[in-house]
Design a protein around this motif. Sequence first.
Motif, PDB file in Angstrom:
ATOM      1  N   ASN A  31     -31.424  16.172  57.155  1.00 46.73           N
ATOM      2  CA  ASN A  31     -31.749  15.998  58.566  1.00 46.73           C
ATOM      3  C   ASN A  31     -30.757  16.809  59.400  1.00 46.73           C
ATOM      4  OD1 ASN A  31     -32.716  15.112  61.016  1.00 46.73           O
ATOM      5  ND2 ASN A  31     -32.740  12.960  60.441  1.00 46.73           N
ATOM      6  N   ARG A  97     -26.638  14.864  57.320  1.00 51.98           N
ATOM      7  CA  ARG A  97     -27.359  13.626  57.036  1.00 51.98           C
ATOM      8  C   ARG A  97     -28.411  13.966  55.979  1.00 51.98           C
ATOM      9  NH1 ARG A  97     -24.995   9.147  58.641  1.00 51.98           N
ATOM     10  NH2 ARG A  97     -27.050   8.170  58.444  1.00 51.98           N
ATOM     11  N   ARG A  99     -31.037  12.736  52.758  1.00 58.40           N
ATOM     12  CA  ARG A  99     -31.799  11.706  52.061  1.00 58.40           C
ATOM     13  C   ARG A  99     -31.959  12.160  50.609  1.00 58.40           C
ATOM     14  NH1 ARG A  99     -37.321   9.614  54.656  1.00 58.40           N
ATOM     15  NH2 ARG A  99     -35.805   9.286  56.318  1.00 58.40           N
ATOM     16  N   THR A 101     -33.608  10.593  48.015  1.00 57.88           N
ATOM     17  CA  THR A 101     -34.965  10.419  47.497  1.00 57.88           C
ATOM     18  C   THR A 101     -35.870   9.968  48.645  1.00 57.88           C
ATOM     19  OG1 THR A 101     -34.738   8.078  46.933  1.00 57.88           O
ATOM     20  CG2 THR A 101     -34.020   9.669  45.281  1.00 57.88           C
ATOM     21  N   ASP A 104     -34.960   6.581  50.028  1.00 56.05           N
ATOM     22  CA  ASP A 104     -33.615   6.363  50.565  1.00 56.05           C
ATOM     23  C   ASP A 104     -33.581   6.523  52.074  1.00 56.05           C
ATOM     24  OD1 ASP A 104     -31.739   7.856  47.808  1.00 56.05           O
ATOM     25  OD2 ASP A 104     -32.329   5.780  48.210  1.00 56.05           O
ATOM     26  N   ILE A 105     -32.522   5.980  52.675  1.00 52.65           N
ATOM     27  CA  ILE A 105     -32.222   6.285  54.068  1.00 52.65           C
ATOM     28  C   ILE A 105     -31.286   7.482  54.086  1.00 52.65           C
ATOM     29  CG2 ILE A 105     -32.500   3.881  54.802  1.00 52.65           C
ATOM     30  CD1 ILE A 105     -29.424   3.696  54.865  1.00 52.65           C
ATOM     31  N   ASP A 106     -31.113   8.074  55.270  1.00 48.89           N
ATOM     32  CA  ASP A 106     -30.145   9.154  55.408  1.00 48.89           C
ATOM     33  C   ASP A 106     -28.732   8.624  55.221  1.00 48.89           C
ATOM     34  OD1 ASP A 106     -31.678  11.145  58.077  1.00 48.89           O
ATOM     35  OD2 ASP A 106     -32.253  10.739  56.011  1.00 48.89           O
ATOM     36  N   ASN A 107     -27.930   9.386  54.530  1.00 47.68           N
ATOM     37  CA  ASN A 107     -26.497   9.104  54.418  1.00 47.68           C
ATOM     38  C   ASN A 107     -25.725  10.322  54.889  1.00 47.68           C
ATOM     39  OD1 ASN A 107     -26.136   6.387  53.118  1.00 47.68           O
ATOM     40  ND2 ASN A 107     -27.493   7.329  51.620  1.00 47.68           N
TER      41      ASN A 107
END
Length: 120
Positions: A31, A97, A99, A101, A104-107
């Motif tokens: 992202n 940011r 993801r 998979t 998943d959420i963005d990390n």
Amino acid sequence: VQLQASGGGLVQAGGSLRLSCAASGNIFAINTMRWYRQVPGKQRDLVAVIDSLGATNYADSVKGRFTISRDDAKNTVFLQMNSLKPEDTAVYYCNARIRATLSDIDNGYWGQGTEVTVSS
């Protein structure tokens, strides 16, 4: 996921450098990507940001001199720095940011930093 920053170095005032930051590992989507910089003893400051659609924003101190861009095929963000000034001297960090998979959420992930020194 890892971010690897590169491209820093020593340059004279008025010169240019191009920083790169490549993401690797398990990546489904990237992202927003950002560049920060930090001078020893001071906080880390946001320099430039680019979202997934390519919209950009810059700190006032670098507007018109720095350009952030991204190559999604290579999972890489760039920072083209022109007309460099001694006050641009700092360690530059990339942030993304990501993801891993679909579910998943963005990390948020940080690169290791690359040092830029601008001599007067």
